[in-house]
Design a protein around this motif. Structure first.
Motif, PDB file in Angstrom:
ATOM      1  N   VAL A 170       4.970 -12.808   2.500  1.00 47.46           N
ATOM      2  CA  VAL A 170       5.097 -12.141   3.799  1.00 47.46           C
ATOM      3  C   VAL A 170       5.940 -10.876   3.666  1.00 47.46           C
ATOM      4  O   VAL A 170       5.586  -9.813   4.206  1.00 47.46           O
ATOM      5  CB  VAL A 170       5.722 -13.098   4.838  1.00 47.46           C
ATOM      6  N   ALA A 171       7.062 -10.987   2.936  1.00 46.92           N
ATOM      7  CA  ALA A 171       7.940  -9.827   2.764  1.00 46.92           C
ATOM      8  C   ALA A 171       7.243  -8.715   1.996  1.00 46.92           C
ATOM      9  O   ALA A 171       7.344  -7.527   2.358  1.00 46.92           O
ATOM     10  CB  ALA A 171       9.218 -10.253   2.041  1.00 46.92           C
ATOM     11  N   ARG A 172       6.507  -9.096   0.924  1.00 45.59           N
ATOM     12  CA  ARG A 172       5.802  -8.080   0.130  1.00 45.59           C
ATOM     13  C   ARG A 172       4.709  -7.406   0.951  1.00 45.59           C
ATOM     14  O   ARG A 172       4.476  -6.198   0.824  1.00 45.59           O
ATOM     15  CB  ARG A 172       5.211  -8.723  -1.124  1.00 45.59           C
ATOM     16  N   THR A 173       4.038  -8.207   1.780  1.00 46.69           N
ATOM     17  CA  THR A 173       2.986  -7.640   2.625  1.00 46.69           C
ATOM     18  C   THR A 173       3.567  -6.636   3.614  1.00 46.69           C
ATOM     19  O   THR A 173       3.034  -5.535   3.799  1.00 46.69           O
ATOM     20  CB  THR A 173       2.263  -8.762   3.395  1.00 46.69           C
ATOM     21  N   ALA A 174       4.679  -7.031   4.234  1.00 43.73           N
ATOM     22  CA  ALA A 174       5.338  -6.118   5.177  1.00 43.73           C
ATOM     23  C   ALA A 174       5.800  -4.843   4.471  1.00 43.73           C
ATOM     24  O   ALA A 174       5.675  -3.726   5.006  1.00 43.73           O
ATOM     25  CB  ALA A 174       6.530  -6.818   5.827  1.00 43.73           C
ATOM     26  N   GLU A 175       6.307  -4.994   3.240  1.00 47.06           N
ATOM     27  CA  GLU A 175       6.775  -3.835   2.476  1.00 47.06           C
ATOM     28  C   GLU A 175       5.618  -2.906   2.124  1.00 47.06           C
ATOM     29  O   GLU A 175       5.719  -1.687   2.222  1.00 47.06           O
ATOM     30  CB  GLU A 175       7.483  -4.311   1.211  1.00 47.06           C
ATOM     31  N   SER A 176       4.495  -3.524   1.702  1.00 52.48           N
ATOM     32  CA  SER A 176       3.345  -2.698   1.313  1.00 52.48           C
ATOM     33  C   SER A 176       2.751  -1.973   2.516  1.00 52.48           C
ATOM     34  O   SER A 176       2.317  -0.824   2.414  1.00 52.48           O
ATOM     35  CB  SER A 176       2.268  -3.573   0.652  1.00 52.48           C
TER      36      SER A 176
ATOM     37  N   SER B  20      -7.021   1.792   6.412  1.00 54.43           N
ATOM     38  CA  SER B  20      -7.710   0.618   6.948  1.00 54.43           C
ATOM     39  C   SER B  20      -8.019  -0.399   5.853  1.00 54.43           C
ATOM     40  O   SER B  20      -7.802  -1.603   6.013  1.00 54.43           O
ATOM     41  CB  SER B  20      -9.007   1.057   7.642  1.00 54.43           C
ATOM     42  N   GLU B  21      -8.501   0.088   4.710  1.00 53.35           N
ATOM     43  CA  GLU B  21      -8.853  -0.810   3.609  1.00 53.35           C
ATOM     44  C   GLU B  21      -7.618  -1.510   3.040  1.00 53.35           C
ATOM     45  O   GLU B  21      -7.642  -2.717   2.767  1.00 53.35           O
ATOM     46  CB  GLU B  21      -9.571  -0.022   2.514  1.00 53.35           C
ATOM     47  N   GLU B  22      -6.543  -0.744   2.856  1.00 50.67           N
ATOM     48  CA  GLU B  22      -5.312  -1.340   2.324  1.00 50.67           C
ATOM     49  C   GLU B  22      -4.737  -2.361   3.305  1.00 50.67           C
ATOM     50  O   GLU B  22      -4.224  -3.405   2.912  1.00 50.67           O
ATOM     51  CB  GLU B  22      -4.288  -0.245   2.032  1.00 50.67           C
ATOM     52  N   GLY B  23      -4.837  -2.032   4.597  1.00 49.64           N
ATOM     53  CA  GLY B  23      -4.336  -2.964   5.605  1.00 49.64           C
ATOM     54  C   GLY B  23      -5.132  -4.257   5.603  1.00 49.64           C
ATOM     55  O   GLY B  23      -4.567  -5.362   5.668  1.00 49.64           O
ATOM     56  N   LYS B  24      -6.451  -4.164   5.502  1.00 51.17           N
ATOM     57  CA  LYS B  24      -7.302  -5.348   5.468  1.00 51.17           C
ATOM     58  C   LYS B  24      -7.007  -6.204   4.238  1.00 51.17           C
ATOM     59  O   LYS B  24      -6.944  -7.437   4.320  1.00 51.17           O
ATOM     60  CB  LYS B  24      -8.773  -4.933   5.460  1.00 51.17           C
ATOM     61  N   ALA B  25      -6.819  -5.567   3.085  1.00 50.58           N
ATOM     62  CA  ALA B  25      -6.541  -6.303   1.848  1.00 50.58           C
ATOM     63  C   ALA B  25      -5.207  -7.042   1.945  1.00 50.58           C
ATOM     64  O   ALA B  25      -5.092  -8.206   1.544  1.00 50.58           O
ATOM     65  CB  ALA B  25      -6.534  -5.343   0.661  1.00 50.58           C
ATOM     66  N   ALA B  26      -4.189  -6.365   2.488  1.00 49.84           N
ATOM     67  CA  ALA B  26      -2.865  -6.990   2.615  1.00 49.84           C
ATOM     68  C   ALA B  26      -2.907  -8.164   3.575  1.00 49.84           C
ATOM     69  O   ALA B  26      -2.355  -9.242   3.305  1.00 49.84           O
ATOM     70  CB  ALA B  26      -1.844  -5.955   3.075  1.00 49.84           C
ATOM     71  N   VAL B  27      -3.583  -7.969   4.700  1.00 49.78           N
ATOM     72  CA  VAL B  27      -3.683  -9.038   5.697  1.00 49.78           C
ATOM     73  C   VAL B  27      -4.499 -10.217   5.147  1.00 49.78           C
ATOM     74  O   VAL B  27      -4.156 -11.375   5.369  1.00 49.78           O
ATOM     75  CB  VAL B  27      -4.302  -8.498   7.009  1.00 49.78           C
ATOM     76  N   GLU B  28      -5.565  -9.917   4.426  1.00 51.61           N
ATOM     77  CA  GLU B  28      -6.401 -10.978   3.860  1.00 51.61           C
ATOM     78  C   GLU B  28      -5.627 -11.792   2.825  1.00 51.61           C
ATOM     79  O   GLU B  28      -5.747 -13.023   2.769  1.00 51.61           O
ATOM     80  CB  GLU B  28      -7.648 -10.364   3.215  1.00 51.61           C
ATOM     81  N   GLU B  29      -4.838 -11.118   2.004  1.00 52.39           N
ATOM     82  CA  GLU B  29      -4.021 -11.822   1.010  1.00 52.39           C
ATOM     83  C   GLU B  29      -2.993 -12.713   1.708  1.00 52.39           C
ATOM     84  O   GLU B  29      -2.771 -13.859   1.302  1.00 52.39           O
ATOM     85  CB  GLU B  29      -3.313 -10.796   0.120  1.00 52.39           C
TER      86      GLU B  29
ATOM     87  N   GLY C 289       4.471  -1.071   5.125  1.00 53.71           N
ATOM     88  CA  GLY C 289       5.409   0.005   5.430  1.00 53.71           C
ATOM     89  C   GLY C 289       5.225   1.194   4.509  1.00 53.71           C
ATOM     90  O   GLY C 289       5.229   2.361   4.949  1.00 53.71           O
ATOM     91  N   ALA C 290       5.061   0.919   3.202  1.00 51.48           N
ATOM     92  CA  ALA C 290       4.852   1.990   2.228  1.00 51.48           C
ATOM     93  C   ALA C 290       3.551   2.729   2.509  1.00 51.48           C
ATOM     94  O   ALA C 290       3.479   3.972   2.411  1.00 51.48           O
ATOM     95  CB  ALA C 290       4.844   1.409   0.814  1.00 51.48           C
ATOM     96  N   ARG C 291       2.516   1.949   2.867  1.00 50.75           N
ATOM     97  CA  ARG C 291       1.227   2.573   3.178  1.00 50.75           C
ATOM     98  C   ARG C 291       1.335   3.482   4.388  1.00 50.75           C
ATOM     99  O   ARG C 291       0.827   4.605   4.400  1.00 50.75           O
ATOM    100  CB  ARG C 291       0.202   1.468   3.449  1.00 50.75           C
ATOM    101  N   ASP C 292       2.050   3.014   5.399  1.00 52.44           N
ATOM    102  CA  ASP C 292       2.203   3.822   6.617  1.00 52.44           C
ATOM    103  C   ASP C 292       2.972   5.110   6.328  1.00 52.44           C
ATOM    104  O   ASP C 292       2.645   6.176   6.871  1.00 52.44           O
ATOM    105  CB  ASP C 292       2.932   3.008   7.697  1.00 52.44           C
ATOM    106  N   GLN C 293       4.007   5.013   5.470  1.00 59.04           N
ATOM    107  CA  GLN C 293       4.773   6.215   5.108  1.00 59.04           C
ATOM    108  C   GLN C 293       3.903   7.203   4.348  1.00 59.04           C
ATOM    109  O   GLN C 293       3.959   8.422   4.566  1.00 59.04           O
ATOM    110  CB  GLN C 293       5.981   5.824   4.266  1.00 59.04           C
ATOM    111  N   ARG C 294       3.067   6.644   3.445  1.00 59.78           N
ATOM    112  CA  ARG C 294       2.186   7.510   2.660  1.00 59.78           C
ATOM    113  C   ARG C 294       1.170   8.207   3.556  1.00 59.78           C
ATOM    114  O   ARG C 294       0.924   9.410   3.428  1.00 59.78           O
ATOM    115  CB  ARG C 294       1.475   6.659   1.597  1.00 59.78           C
ATOM    116  N   CYS C 295       0.608   7.453   4.484  1.00 60.27           N
ATOM    117  CA  CYS C 295      -0.371   8.038   5.403  1.00 60.27           C
ATOM    118  C   CYS C 295       0.287   9.043   6.352  1.00 60.27           C
ATOM    119  O   CYS C 295      -0.304  10.067   6.709  1.00 60.27           O
ATOM    120  CB  CYS C 295      -1.062   6.937   6.206  1.00 60.27           C
ATOM    121  N   ALA C 296       1.522   8.722   6.747  1.00 55.89           N
ATOM    122  CA  ALA C 296       2.237   9.656   7.626  1.00 55.89           C
ATOM    123  C   ALA C 296       2.451  10.988   6.912  1.00 55.89           C
ATOM    124  O   ALA C 296       2.318  12.071   7.521  1.00 55.89           O
ATOM    125  CB  ALA C 296       3.573   9.048   8.047  1.00 55.89           C
TER     126      ALA C 296
END
Length: 353
Positions: free
Chosen positions: A112-118, A168-177, A120-127
């Motif tokens: 859960v923590a790693r998913t939240a971190e990833s 979207s793809e990274e978010g789906k992969a993280a949520v699916e994992e 967050g990192a994805r959102d920063q990268r997209c921002a």
């Protein structure tokens, strides 16, 4: 009080005035008490860790069955050491088992923590990519050549689309994992809860489960009854034929009890040869139901044993009590237990209440 340790140490137990048993009689009582303690430890191990307690109970039972008055002091000491070894080993296995379970929970939390971190990192990268696109669009305003303006807009649009798609793809992969990890843990948790809610021998509900269900019924504003069923003369079965046959009797009796009860009744093993039925109805209906159950479970049983088939006639006493307003669980169970023993006394007198 008889001291088994002092016997094993070779000391003679002085008379107390209340004990005039010969030495063999004193030893028999001491060994019986020790054997009873071993069996109770086995029963408690099932409640503490259902997945591992059955093996310990079996080992302790074998030690208990080997306790005889004719044993030498050395043989008793060996049995005592074996019991200590079994208990220590069970303790280590149980500790390891719960460490593994704790590790599974820890792994889930880390996921859960790693998913939240990833995320967050994805959102920063997209921002950051969004900011770059915004800067480019602002720069377009200073361009005068239409060709350059169009090319810059097309590039910015493509980058924006790519960024959104990747997000979207990274978010789906993280949520699916995360969903997979949670699903696996839920399956393990459900299996563990089901195992803990079942009696290892009879596969009926366990005492802990029964207690939780009684508490739930007490918290709800509805009438319910408790029936305590006990096999008459079960100790004689164990003494005459051994615990292997006794266990088979308990399993068959449990099966008949379950068959006789309604789908709305909750049936479980309370301990030893005592069973409990939770009936979701008033006293009059429960009384008729328990009498029907008693007639069903009493009768002939064919039991498999190492020496062949054994035919036994079993009777059971069932005590019934309806929960009174504001009555505690202990008080309710005590009344049902007292009613069961009244049934036993009546059966000895040749009558049935």
């Amino acid at each position: 009080m008889i001291s088994l340790k002092r016997y094993l140490d070779g000391e003679r137990v002085p008379p107390t005035g209340e004990e005039d048993l010969p030495e063999t009689g004193i030893l028999a009582v001491a060994l019986a008490a020790y054997g009873s303690a071993l069996m109770e430890m086995g029963n408690c191990s099932l409640e503490a860790c259902p997945g591992l307690g059955d093996e310990l109970k079996h080992c302790l039972r074998e030690l208990q069955e080997g306790l005889v008055v004719t044993m030498s002091r050395e043989a008793i000491q060996t049995t005592d050491k074996d019991a200590q070894v079994q208990l220590r080993e069970w303790g280590r296995r149980t500790a390891r088992h719960y460490r593994e379970k704790a590790g599974e929970v820890r792994e889930l939390l880390l996921t859960v923590a790693r998913t939240a971190e990833s995320v967050g990192a994805r959102d920063q990268r997209c921002a950051g990519q969004m900011h770059a696109v915004t800067d480019r669009l602002q720069a377009i305003a200073s361009l005068e050549d239409l060709t350059e303006i169009r090319a810059s807009i097309e590039k910015s649009t493509a980058e924006l689309k790519s960024s959104i798609q990747r997000m979207s793809e990274e978010g789906k992969a993280a949520v699916e994992e995360l969903r997979k990890k949670v699903s696996d843990y839920e399956a393990k948790l459900e299996a563990a809860e089901e195992l803990a809610s079942r009696d290892a021998l009879t596969k009926l509900r366990s005492r802990l489960y029964l207690e939780s269900q009684i508490e739930r019924h007490m918290a709800a504003p509805r009438r319910f009854c408790i029936a305590v069923a006990d096999i008459d003369g079960f100790k004689k079965v164990n003494d005459q034929f051994g615990h292997v046959v006794g266990d088979e009797v308990l399993k068959q009796f449990a099966g008949e009890l379950k068959s006789a009860c309604r789908s709305t009744d909750i049936i479980g093993r309370w301990g030893g040869d005592e069973f409990l039925i939770l009936l979701d109805c008033g006293l009059a209906e429960a009384s008729a139901q328990t009498e029907r159950v008693r007639k069903w479970v009493c009768g002939s049983y064919a039991i498999s044993s190492p020496s062949g088939r054994i035919k036994l006639e079993l009777n059971a006493s069932i005590g019934l009590a309806e929960r009174a307003p504001d009555e505690k669980m202990k008080e309710l169970l005590s009344r049902a237990d007292a009613a069961m023993y009244a049934q036993k006394d009546a059966a000895r007198d040749g009558t049935r209440l």
